[in-house]
Design a protein around this motif. Structure first.
Motif, PDB file in Angstrom:
ATOM      1  N   UNK A  77       0.815  -1.216   0.000  1.00 38.62           N
ATOM      2  CA  UNK A  77       0.000   0.000   0.000  1.00 38.62           C
ATOM      3  C   UNK A  77       0.842   1.256   0.000  1.00 38.62           C
ATOM      4  N   UNK A  78       1.877   1.268   0.820  1.00 36.71           N
ATOM      5  CA  UNK A  78       2.759   2.428   0.877  1.00 36.71           C
ATOM      6  C   UNK A  78       3.478   2.632  -0.450  1.00 36.71           C
ATOM      7  N   UNK A 126       2.529  10.905   0.076  1.00 31.99           N
ATOM      8  CA  UNK A 126       1.620   9.914  -0.498  1.00 31.99           C
ATOM      9  C   UNK A 126       1.880   8.538   0.111  1.00 31.99           C
ATOM     10  N   UNK A 127       3.161   8.192   0.280  1.00 30.57           N
ATOM     11  CA  UNK A 127       3.499   6.898   0.877  1.00 30.57           C
ATOM     12  C   UNK A 127       2.913   6.781   2.284  1.00 30.57           C
ATOM     13  N   UNK A 128       3.025   7.856   3.065  1.00 28.28           N
ATOM     14  CA  UNK A 128       2.450   7.846   4.417  1.00 28.28           C
ATOM     15  C   UNK A 128       0.938   7.667   4.356  1.00 28.28           C
ATOM     16  N   UNK A 129       0.305   8.289   3.363  1.00 30.18           N
ATOM     17  CA  UNK A 129      -1.136   8.173   3.195  1.00 30.18           C
ATOM     18  C   UNK A 129      -1.523   6.726   2.899  1.00 30.18           C
ATOM     19  N   UNK A 130      -0.801   6.089   1.979  1.00 32.41           N
ATOM     20  CA  UNK A 130      -1.079   4.688   1.652  1.00 32.41           C
ATOM     21  C   UNK A 130      -0.877   3.769   2.834  1.00 32.41           C
ATOM     22  N   UNK A 131       0.179   4.024   3.595  1.00 35.92           N
ATOM     23  CA  UNK A 131       0.450   3.210   4.775  1.00 35.92           C
ATOM     24  C   UNK A 131      -0.653   3.367   5.820  1.00 35.92           C
ATOM     25  N   UNK A 133      -3.800   4.344   5.402  1.00 35.16           N
ATOM     26  CA  UNK A 133      -5.058   3.762   4.945  1.00 35.16           C
ATOM     27  C   UNK A 133      -5.063   2.246   5.106  1.00 35.16           C
ATOM     28  N   UNK A 134      -3.984   1.616   4.658  1.00 34.91           N
ATOM     29  CA  UNK A 134      -3.909   0.156   4.726  1.00 34.91           C
ATOM     30  C   UNK A 134      -3.888  -0.325   6.174  1.00 34.91           C
ATOM     31  N   UNK A 135      -3.117   0.362   7.003  1.00 37.84           N
ATOM     32  CA  UNK A 135      -3.038  -0.034   8.410  1.00 37.84           C
ATOM     33  C   UNK A 135      -4.382   0.134   9.110  1.00 37.84           C
ATOM     34  N   UNK A 136      -5.101   1.219   8.783  1.00 35.76           N
ATOM     35  CA  UNK A 136      -6.408   1.452   9.394  1.00 35.76           C
ATOM     36  C   UNK A 136      -7.407   0.376   8.979  1.00 35.76           C
ATOM     37  N   UNK A 137      -7.390   0.017   7.694  1.00 40.00           N
ATOM     38  CA  UNK A 137      -8.297  -1.027   7.211  1.00 40.00           C
ATOM     39  C   UNK A 137      -8.034  -2.359   7.904  1.00 40.00           C
ATOM     40  N   UNK A 144     -13.956   0.222   5.001  1.00 44.65           N
ATOM     41  CA  UNK A 144     -14.851   1.358   5.120  1.00 44.65           C
ATOM     42  C   UNK A 144     -14.359   2.359   6.162  1.00 44.65           C
ATOM     43  N   UNK A 145     -13.800   1.859   7.245  1.00 40.01           N
ATOM     44  CA  UNK A 145     -13.266   2.768   8.258  1.00 40.01           C
ATOM     45  C   UNK A 145     -12.067   3.555   7.718  1.00 40.01           C
ATOM     46  N   UNK A 146     -11.266   2.897   6.892  1.00 38.94           N
ATOM     47  CA  UNK A 146     -10.127   3.590   6.275  1.00 38.94           C
ATOM     48  C   UNK A 146     -10.608   4.689   5.339  1.00 38.94           C
ATOM     49  N   UNK A 147     -11.671   4.424   4.584  1.00 42.85           N
ATOM     50  CA  UNK A 147     -12.204   5.429   3.670  1.00 42.85           C
ATOM     51  C   UNK A 147     -12.798   6.607   4.432  1.00 42.85           C
ATOM     52  N   UNK A 148     -13.417   6.351   5.571  1.00 38.81           N
ATOM     53  CA  UNK A 148     -13.933   7.451   6.385  1.00 38.81           C
ATOM     54  C   UNK A 148     -12.788   8.295   6.954  1.00 38.81           C
ATOM     55  N   UNK A 149     -11.667   7.655   7.209  1.00 45.65           N
ATOM     56  CA  UNK A 149     -10.518   8.376   7.764  1.00 45.65           C
ATOM     57  C   UNK A 149      -9.726   9.116   6.690  1.00 45.65           C
TER      58      UNK A 149
END
Length: 560
Positions: A77-78, A126-131, A133-137, A144-149
C-alpha cells in the motif's frame, strides 16, 4: 475446433491479478490527478471533475480484499501510493527541470536529478497516506473505516507539507478555484476545506466499488457520482460583481531573465522611461476573464480628464533596481507626484551589516509626496533559488540563478498605508502559503498585492499553477488581489477569485483596471488553519485507536 471466448471467470481472474498489483492502480491515479491541474496552460473547467475520481483507483487497489489479505499489504500500500505521488509531482512540476536547465544554467543530468529528488521527497507524503489507509483497514477489519478516515489523513498530510518541507504546491483543493459552491468554504477552512470535500467524494465512490453486495455497490456508487456531479456544477453559482472604488495600474516589464539586465548610464534611463510611460495610463483596453482560455477584449469608455489611480505597481523582475539608487528613487517619486498616487515597486535591497552586505528581495513603497515611506523584505525565500540551504553540500548550485542565491530573508510583515487605504504586499513564492498571507489582512490590509517574476518558468504550467494559488488567497481573505508579474499573468482578482481584468503575457505593457477595498475579516483570516489542525488531531486519534486495537494473529481479520 471451437473458438475460445473470454469467460466471466476469466475476467474475474484478470481483475484479481490486477488487484494483486496495486502499484498499477497507483499509476492510473497519478495520471488522473494530473488532469484537474495545469499541464501547459489554463485548465478547462470540465477537467477539474477528475479531482473527484483521481484517488479512486488507488483506494480500490489498496483496500481490496485481495490486497489486504496478503502478508505484505502495508508495504504494498505504501509503495503504490508512493509511486503515485512520485509520478504526480514529476508530472505536475516538470517545469523544475526546464527552469534549472534553461534559466539556472545547470547540466541536464543535474536538472533532471533535482526534479527526481524533489519528487522522491514529496512523494513520501503519499506513501504515508497509503500506509495509514492500509493499516487502518487492517486494524478495524474493514476498508470502510479507512475510507472514512481518508479525508482527515490527507488534509493532515497537506498541512504537514506546508509546515515541514514547506512546499504546499498544488494542494488538491486548488483544483476547484472556479467552483463557487466549494470556495465558500475557503473563508472558514482555507484551501483545506475544499481538499476535504474532494477526498470525501473520492472515498465515497471507492466505497461503492468495494461494497460487499451488488445492490449496495450500485446504491453507493450512484450516490457518490451524483454528489460529485452536483457539487461540480458550482461554477453556475457565481456571486454578484464585487463593488469597486479605485483604479490600479500594473506594469508588466517583460524582461528576459536569461539576458544581461545590468544597464548602465543612458541605457538605465531609457528603460526607466520605457516603464514610466505605460505606468501613467490610467485607462485602456484589457482582457476580461482567464487569458488564453475564455477571455474577451474590453475597450472601456475613458474619461476626458484622467482619474488619479489608487496605486501604481511595478513587479518583481531582473531589472537592476536597487532601493537606494537615486535614479530609481527620482523616477518613482516623480511618478507618484505627477499621478497623485502611491507606488509599489519590486527592488533588490542592500543593507550594510559591518563588512557584510545583506541582500533582500523587496517591495518599495513611495507615498503621495514622492518619498520612500516603507519597505517590505520578502520573508519566505525560494530554496535553491534565492538561497541555498546547506550551501556547503550544494556548491554545484551556485549558478542556479543569475542574481540570487545568497539572499537574506525579511523579519517583519509590513502593511503600507496611503490616503486612508492599506496594502499588504507579498512577493512571488510567498503566495502559496495561505496561513502567512492572511497575516497581512489581519494587520489591516484592505487590498492584497502580489508582485512576481514568473519569467523563470518560461511557457510551462507553473505560471498558471501559481495564479490559481494566488486566487485562493483572495478568496480565503475576501480581498481584492492585484497581481503584477514581469512576464504574465498580470491580472486583477476579485474577492471571489475571479479574474476581472488581465493583459496578454510576454508584452511590455500595463494593465489599468478597477478594484475595491474591504475591511471585513473572515474566520480564516482571524484564526488560520484551525480546520486543518483539527483534521490532524483527529488523524492522530484514529492512528492511536488503530494501534491499540487487537487483531487475531492466526486468522486474517479480513478473511471470511
Amino acid at each position: 475446433m471451437q473458438e475460445a471466448h473470454p469467460t466471466r471467470d476469466g475476467r474475474l481472474t484478470a481483475m484479481a491479478k490486477l488487484l494483486q498489483r496495486p502499484w498499477l492502480l497507483g499509476i492510473v491515479s497519478a495520471a488522473l490527478l494530473l488532469l484537474p491541474f495545469s499541464i501547459i496552460g489554463p485548465v478547462p473547467f470540465w477537467r477539474t471533475f477528475f479531482a473527484w475520481l483521481a484517488f479512486v483507483p488507488l483506494f480500490y487497489g489498496l483496500l481490496s480484499r485481495e490486497n489486504l489479505s496478503r502478508p505484505r499489504s502495508l508495504l504494498r500500500g505504501a509503495f503504490a501510493a508512493y509511486l503515485m505521488g512520485f509520478l504526480w509531482f514529476a508530472g505536475n512540476c516538470y517545469w523544475i527541470y526546464q527552469t534549472m536547465l534553461y534559466f539556472g544554467g545547470l547540466p541536464p543530468y543535474i536538472s533532471a536529478g533535482i526534479l527526481v529528488a524533489y519528487s522522491l521527497v514529496l512523494g513520501l507524503y503519499f506513501a504515508a497516506f497509503g500506509l495509514l489507509l492500509t493499516a487502518t483497514a487492517r486494524a478495524f477489519r474493514s476498508p470502510h473505516y479507512a475510507l472514512m478516515a481518508a479525508p482527515f489523513f490527507w488534509v493532515a498530510l497537506e498541512l504537514l507539507s506546508a509546515r515541514l518541507t514547506k512546499v504546499p504546491w498544488d494542494l488538491l483543493g486548488y483544483s476547484q478555484i472556479d467552483n463557487f459552491l466549494l470556495t465558500r468554504l475557503a473563508p472558514f477552512t482555507g484551501v483545506y476545506g475544499l481538499t476535504f470535500v474532494l477526498m470525501a467524494g473520492n472515498a465515497l465512490i471507492a466505497w461503492g466499488l468495494l461494497a460487499s453486495s451488488l445492490k449496495r455497490r450500485i446504491a453507493i456508487l450512484i450516490s457518490g457520482l451524483m454528489a460529485a456531479l452536483v457539487l461540480q456544477n458550482g461554477d453556475h453559482f457565481a456571486p454578484p460583481a464585487a463593488p469597486v472604488q479605485a483604479t490600479a495600474v500594473l506594469l508588466q516589464q517583460n524582461l528576459n531573465v536569461n539576458q544581461d539586465n545590468s544597464w548602465h548610464g543612458a541605457e538605465y534611463q531609457e528603460h526607466l522611461a520605457q516603464f514610466v510611460k505605460p505606468s501613467t495610463r490610467t485607462c485602456g483596453p484589457y482582457l476580461a476573464g482567464m487569458p488564453e482560455l475564455n477571455d474577451y477584449p474590453v475597450t472601456p469608455n475613458c474619461p476626458v480628464v484622467p482619474v488619479a489611480p489608487g496605486v501604481i505597481i511595478w513587479p518583481e523582475s531582473p531589472a537592476p533596481f536597487y532601493d537606494k539608487d537615486p535614479r530609481l528613487r527620482a523616477a518613482l517619486g516623480s511618478m507618484a507626484l505627477s499621478m497623485h498616487a502611491p507606488v509599489i515597486a519590486g527592488t533588490t535591497s542592500l543593507d550594510q551589516n559591518g563588512l557584510h552586505a545583506d541582500m533582500y528581495n523587496s517591495a518599495l513603497f513611495v507615498g503621495l509626496d514622492g518619498t520612500v515611506e516603507a519597505r517590505y523584505d520578502k520573508i519566505h525565500l525560494v530554496p535553491w533559488g534565492e538561497y541555498i540551504p546547506y550551501k556547503r553540500f550544494f556548491s554545484f548550485a551556485k549558478n542556479l540563478t543569475q542574481a540570487a542565491g545568497d539572499m537574506t530573508h525579511g523579519w517583519r510583515r509590513i502593511v503600507f498605508s496611503s490616503d486612508g487605504h492599506t496594502f499588504g504586499v507579498f512577493i512571488c513564492y510567498e503566495e502559496i502559503f495561505g496561513d502567512e498571507i492572511r497575516l497581512f489582512v489581519k494587520q489591516g490590509a484592505q487590498v492584497l498585492v502580489n508582485i512576481s517574476n514568473d519569467g523563470w518558468y518560461g511557457d510551462t504550467c507553473a505560471p498558471w499553477q501559481t495564479l490559481n494559488m494566488s486566487r485562493m488567497r483572495a478568496v480565503e481573505n475576501r480581498r481584492w488581489l492585484l497581481r503584477d508579474t514581469n512576464t504574465g499573468v498580470t491580472t486583477i482578482i476579485d474577492p471571489y477569485g475571479r479574474l476581472t481584468a488581465s493583459i496578454p503575457r510576454h508584452a511590455l505593457t500595463a494593465l489599468a483596471a478597477k478594484y475595491g477595498y474591504r475591511s471585513d475579516l473572515t474566520f480564516y483570516t482571524l484564526h488560520g488553519d484551525v480546520f486543518a489542525t483539527l483534521c490532524g488531531i483527529i488523524s492522530i486519534g484514529i492512528i492511536a485507536v488503530a494501534a491499540g486495537s487487537r487483531v487475531p494473529r492466526r486468522r486474517n481479520p479480513l478473511s471470511r
